[in-house]
Write a protein that holds these residues in place. Structure first.
Motif, short mmCIF file in Angstrom:
data_model
loop_
_atom_site.label_atom_id
_atom_site.label_comp_id
_atom_site.label_asym_id
_atom_site.label_seq_id
_atom_site.Cartn_x
_atom_site.Cartn_y
_atom_site.Cartn_z
N GLN A 1 13.03 -0.26 57.40
CA GLN A 1 14.43 -0.67 57.52
C GLN A 1 15.07 -0.14 58.80
O GLN A 1 15.79 -0.86 59.49
CB GLN A 1 15.22 -0.20 56.29
CG GLN A 1 14.82 -0.93 55.03
CD GLN A 1 15.43 -0.32 53.78
OE1 GLN A 1 15.84 0.84 53.76
NE2 GLN A 1 15.48 -1.11 52.72
N VAL B 1 13.79 -2.07 61.99
CA VAL B 1 14.42 -3.38 62.17
C VAL B 1 15.88 -3.22 62.59
O VAL B 1 16.35 -3.91 63.50
CB VAL B 1 14.30 -4.25 60.90
CG1 VAL B 1 15.06 -5.55 61.05
CG2 VAL B 1 12.84 -4.53 60.59
N GLN B 2 16.59 -2.32 61.97
CA GLN B 2 17.99 -2.08 62.33
C GLN B 2 18.10 -1.66 63.80
O GLN B 2 18.94 -2.17 64.54
CB GLN B 2 18.61 -1.00 61.42
CG GLN B 2 20.01 -0.62 61.80
CD GLN B 2 20.98 -1.78 61.66
OE1 GLN B 2 20.85 -2.61 60.76
NE2 GLN B 2 21.95 -1.86 62.55
N THR C 1 17.28 -4.62 66.17
CA THR C 1 18.37 -5.60 66.32
C THR C 1 19.53 -5.02 67.13
O THR C 1 20.17 -5.75 67.89
CB THR C 1 18.88 -6.09 64.94
OG1 THR C 1 19.37 -4.97 64.19
CG2 THR C 1 17.77 -6.80 64.18
N PRO D 1 19.03 -11.40 65.96
CA PRO D 1 19.41 -11.32 64.55
C PRO D 1 18.33 -10.67 63.68
O PRO D 1 17.14 -10.71 64.00
CB PRO D 1 19.63 -12.78 64.14
CG PRO D 1 19.16 -13.61 65.25
CD PRO D 1 18.89 -12.76 66.44
N TYR D 2 18.77 -10.12 62.57
CA TYR D 2 17.89 -9.43 61.63
C TYR D 2 16.80 -10.34 61.10
O TYR D 2 15.69 -9.90 60.82
CB TYR D 2 18.74 -8.89 60.47
CG TYR D 2 18.01 -7.94 59.57
CD1 TYR D 2 17.89 -6.60 59.90
CD2 TYR D 2 17.44 -8.38 58.39
CE1 TYR D 2 17.23 -5.71 59.07
CE2 TYR D 2 16.77 -7.51 57.55
CZ TYR D 2 16.66 -6.18 57.90
OH TYR D 2 15.99 -5.31 57.08
N ASP D 3 17.10 -11.64 60.97
CA ASP D 3 16.12 -12.58 60.42
C ASP D 3 15.34 -13.33 61.50
O ASP D 3 14.64 -14.30 61.20
CB ASP D 3 16.79 -13.56 59.47
CG ASP D 3 17.86 -14.41 60.15
OD1 ASP D 3 18.22 -14.11 61.31
OD2 ASP D 3 18.32 -15.38 59.51
N SER D 4 15.41 -12.88 62.75
CA SER D 4 14.65 -13.53 63.82
C SER D 4 13.16 -13.23 63.66
O SER D 4 12.77 -12.26 62.99
CB SER D 4 15.11 -13.04 65.20
OG SER D 4 14.80 -11.67 65.37
N ASP D 5 12.33 -14.07 64.25
CA ASP D 5 10.87 -13.86 64.17
C ASP D 5 10.45 -12.50 64.73
O ASP D 5 9.65 -11.81 64.10
CB ASP D 5 10.12 -14.99 64.87
CG ASP D 5 10.15 -16.30 64.09
OD1 ASP D 5 10.45 -16.27 62.87
OD2 ASP D 5 9.87 -17.35 64.69
N GLN E 1 11.33 -9.79 62.21
CA GLN E 1 10.43 -9.84 61.05
C GLN E 1 9.05 -9.28 61.41
O GLN E 1 8.41 -8.62 60.58
CB GLN E 1 10.32 -11.27 60.51
CG GLN E 1 11.63 -11.80 59.96
CD GLN E 1 12.20 -10.93 58.86
OE1 GLN E 1 11.52 -10.59 57.91
NE2 GLN E 1 13.46 -10.55 59.00
#
Length: 152
Positions: free
Chosen positions: A35, A38-39, A42, A48-52, A55
């Motif tokens: 977590q 990723v934070q 970004t 964005p958090y949901d970008s490839d 992920q």
């Protein structure tokens, strides 16, 4: 995808940002490391958090942290997560306390195997990855996840 055994190549010299934290060698520690990675990714990149790429960072961090807990921990010893924001990639380094247990070469496993595919995922999502023991007490597994997906 290239595996390297040298850990200091393109390390902090080219990094625009870096962060190092220790986590408990537990499933909770691995989840928090994923977590946080990723934070931080970004925040540093603005993606964005949901970008490839985000992920990919989540998957690679989860796998490296999980391996550190499963194969590289000693009772009462933490693992260390280091993130380096390089010009074209995020370098994820996970350091554990078992330098004598280097990962085995990555080869496709049979479909019947229930484990052993984690580093294949790291290899698939990272531009480069590798491992090495910097001293007699630790080893570091690292991977560089590209900031942009192919074709973007």
């Amino acid at each position: 995808m290239t595996q390297h055994r040298i850990t200091d190549e393109t390390r902090s010299d080219a990094a625009t940002h870096h962060l190092t934290l220790r986590f408990s060698s537990t499933r909770r520690g691995a989840r928090l490391a994923r977590q946080l990675a990723v934070q931080q990714f970004t925040e540093w990149t603005g993606l964005p958090y949901d970008s490839d790429p985000a992920q990919s960072v989540a998957l690679v961090t989860a796998e490296l942290a999980s391996n550190a807990i499963r194969h590289g921990s000693l009772p009462g010893r933490d693992f260390r997560l280091t993130l380096l924001h390089l010009p074209r990639a995020l370098r994820i380094e996970v350091t554990d306390t078992r330098p004598e247990r280097l990962p085995t070469p990555v080869t496709p496993q049979s479909a019947d195997e229930t484990s052993g595919r984690g580093l294949l995922l790291v290899q698939a999502y990272a531009d480069r990855w590798g491992c090495g023991a910097r001293d007699a007490y630790t080893k570091t597994i690292w991977a560089e996840v590209p900031l942009h997906t192919t074709g973007s």
